[in-house]
Design a protein around this motif. Structure first.
Motif, PDB file in Angstrom:
ATOM      1  N   PRO A  39       0.831  -1.215   0.000  1.00 46.59           N
ATOM      2  CA  PRO A  39       0.000   0.000   0.000  1.00 46.59           C
ATOM      3  C   PRO A  39       0.864   1.264   0.000  1.00 46.59           C
ATOM      4  O   PRO A  39       1.891   1.310   0.653  1.00 46.59           O
ATOM      5  N   TRP A  40       0.431   2.235  -0.765  1.00 45.16           N
ATOM      6  CA  TRP A  40       1.226   3.462  -0.835  1.00 45.16           C
ATOM      7  C   TRP A  40       0.678   4.562   0.043  1.00 45.16           C
ATOM      8  O   TRP A  40       1.180   5.665   0.043  1.00 45.16           O
ATOM      9  N   ASP A  41      -0.352   4.264   0.848  1.00 45.73           N
ATOM     10  CA  ASP A  41      -0.881   5.304   1.733  1.00 45.73           C
ATOM     11  C   ASP A  41      -0.286   5.234   3.131  1.00 45.73           C
ATOM     12  O   ASP A  41      -0.440   6.155   3.914  1.00 45.73           O
ATOM     13  N   HIS A  42       0.409   4.122   3.463  1.00 42.43           N
ATOM     14  CA  HIS A  42       1.047   4.039   4.776  1.00 42.43           C
ATOM     15  C   HIS A  42       2.147   2.980   4.771  1.00 42.43           C
ATOM     16  O   HIS A  42       2.140   2.071   3.954  1.00 42.43           O
ATOM     17  N   PRO A 136      -1.113   9.820  -1.958  1.00 41.76           N
ATOM     18  CA  PRO A 136      -1.200  11.035  -1.141  1.00 41.76           C
ATOM     19  C   PRO A 136       0.091  11.857  -1.233  1.00 41.76           C
ATOM     20  O   PRO A 136       1.186  11.295  -1.289  1.00 41.76           O
ATOM     21  N   GLU A 137      -0.066  13.160  -1.271  1.00 41.21           N
ATOM     22  CA  GLU A 137       1.099  14.039  -1.374  1.00 41.21           C
ATOM     23  C   GLU A 137       2.039  13.891  -0.188  1.00 41.21           C
ATOM     24  O   GLU A 137       3.250  14.003  -0.332  1.00 41.21           O
ATOM     25  N   ASP A 138       1.483  13.639   0.995  1.00 41.31           N
ATOM     26  CA  ASP A 138       2.314  13.512   2.188  1.00 41.31           C
ATOM     27  C   ASP A 138       2.546  12.048   2.568  1.00 41.31           C
ATOM     28  O   ASP A 138       2.917  11.740   3.690  1.00 41.31           O
ATOM     29  N   GLY A 139       2.324  11.143   1.622  1.00 37.89           N
ATOM     30  CA  GLY A 139       2.487   9.707   1.881  1.00 37.89           C
ATOM     31  C   GLY A 139       3.947   9.288   1.972  1.00 37.89           C
ATOM     32  O   GLY A 139       4.857  10.078   1.712  1.00 37.89           O
ATOM     33  N   PRO A 140       4.173   8.030   2.337  1.00 34.35           N
ATOM     34  CA  PRO A 140       5.542   7.543   2.521  1.00 34.35           C
ATOM     35  C   PRO A 140       6.322   7.362   1.222  1.00 34.35           C
ATOM     36  O   PRO A 140       7.543   7.277   1.244  1.00 34.35           O
ATOM     37  N   VAL A 141       5.622   7.285   0.072  1.00 38.57           N
ATOM     38  CA  VAL A 141       6.295   7.140  -1.223  1.00 38.57           C
ATOM     39  C   VAL A 141       5.667   8.090  -2.229  1.00 38.57           C
ATOM     40  O   VAL A 141       4.522   8.513  -2.076  1.00 38.57           O
ATOM     41  N   ASP A 142       6.420   8.393  -3.268  1.00 31.03           N
ATOM     42  CA  ASP A 142       5.903   9.288  -4.301  1.00 31.03           C
ATOM     43  C   ASP A 142       5.284   8.472  -5.441  1.00 31.03           C
ATOM     44  O   ASP A 142       5.383   7.247  -5.485  1.00 31.03           O
ATOM     45  N   GLU A 143       4.656   9.171  -6.377  1.00 29.92           N
ATOM     46  CA  GLU A 143       3.964   8.489  -7.468  1.00 29.92           C
ATOM     47  C   GLU A 143       4.922   7.709  -8.359  1.00 29.92           C
ATOM     48  O   GLU A 143       4.577   6.637  -8.860  1.00 29.92           O
ATOM     49  N   ALA A 144       6.142   8.203  -8.554  1.00 29.38           N
ATOM     50  CA  ALA A 144       7.109   7.472  -9.383  1.00 29.38           C
ATOM     51  C   ALA A 144       7.429   6.108  -8.770  1.00 29.38           C
ATOM     52  O   ALA A 144       7.537   5.105  -9.484  1.00 29.38           O
TER      53      ALA A 144
END
Length: 171
Positions: A39-42, A136-144
């Motif tokens: 998961p990229w949200d946490h 999310p912009e402030d998530g643990p990883v970026d979109e790339a």
């Protein structure tokens, strides 16, 4: 009594262990969410407990009620060595290990993603996943990073050349 195991304290999801092997040596053991793509949200918050049972979702976009099931065509028990062409560009060792694990389990797909799979439309599968679950912009990883993870997982999926899907309701 419920089965106790590893879980994520943040989302309650099931966790599995991932071993890192290189040329016959054990480099380490890590823990990941038991999902197609981390998961990229946490970030994973490892805990011991009874993971929550979740309704089955599409492994490509996350929507509920997937109707199609793709079985892997490679069986690692049939041979000691098997090769998979995996696009590991921009993937960490942990993400690469998770992508490789994806070939061992069946994938569920909704109607829309099943059509995209039939068309081998990787870009649209990634776009659909990101549309349904934005990074999310402030998530643990970026979109790339998320795109790299999705590309790695999908490259394993397509390299194992899944056959025609089976209706998931038959399970």
């Amino acid at each position: 009594m419920e089965d106790i195991g590893f879980m994520c304290a943040r989302c309650g999801g099931e966790v599995h262990d991932v071993t890192h092997n290189r040329e016959g040596t054990l480099d380490g053991v890590g823990y990941r969410h038991n999902r197609r793509v981390e998961p990229w949200d946490h970030e994973l918050e490892l805990a011991v407990g009874a993971p929550e049972q979740r309704d089955r979702t599409c492994d490509f976009c996350g929507c509920s009620g997937p109707r199609w099931l793709y079985y892997p065509t490679l069986d690692p028990d049939d041979t000691d060595i098997f090769e998979v062409e995996l696009d590991t560009t921009h993937l960490s060792d942990d993400d690469t290990a998770v992508a490789v694990l994806n070939m061992l389990y069946p994938w569920y797909a909704c109607d829309t993603c099943s059509v995209l799979v039939a068309d081998r439309n990787v870009e649209q599968l990634i776009a659909r996943a990101l549309e349904r679950t934005p990074v999310p912009e402030d998530g643990p990883v970026d979109e790339a990073t998320v795109r790299a993870r999705l590309t790695g997982s999908l490259s394993v999926f397509f390299t194992t050349r899944p056959g025609r899907p089976q209706p998931s309701r038959a399970l």
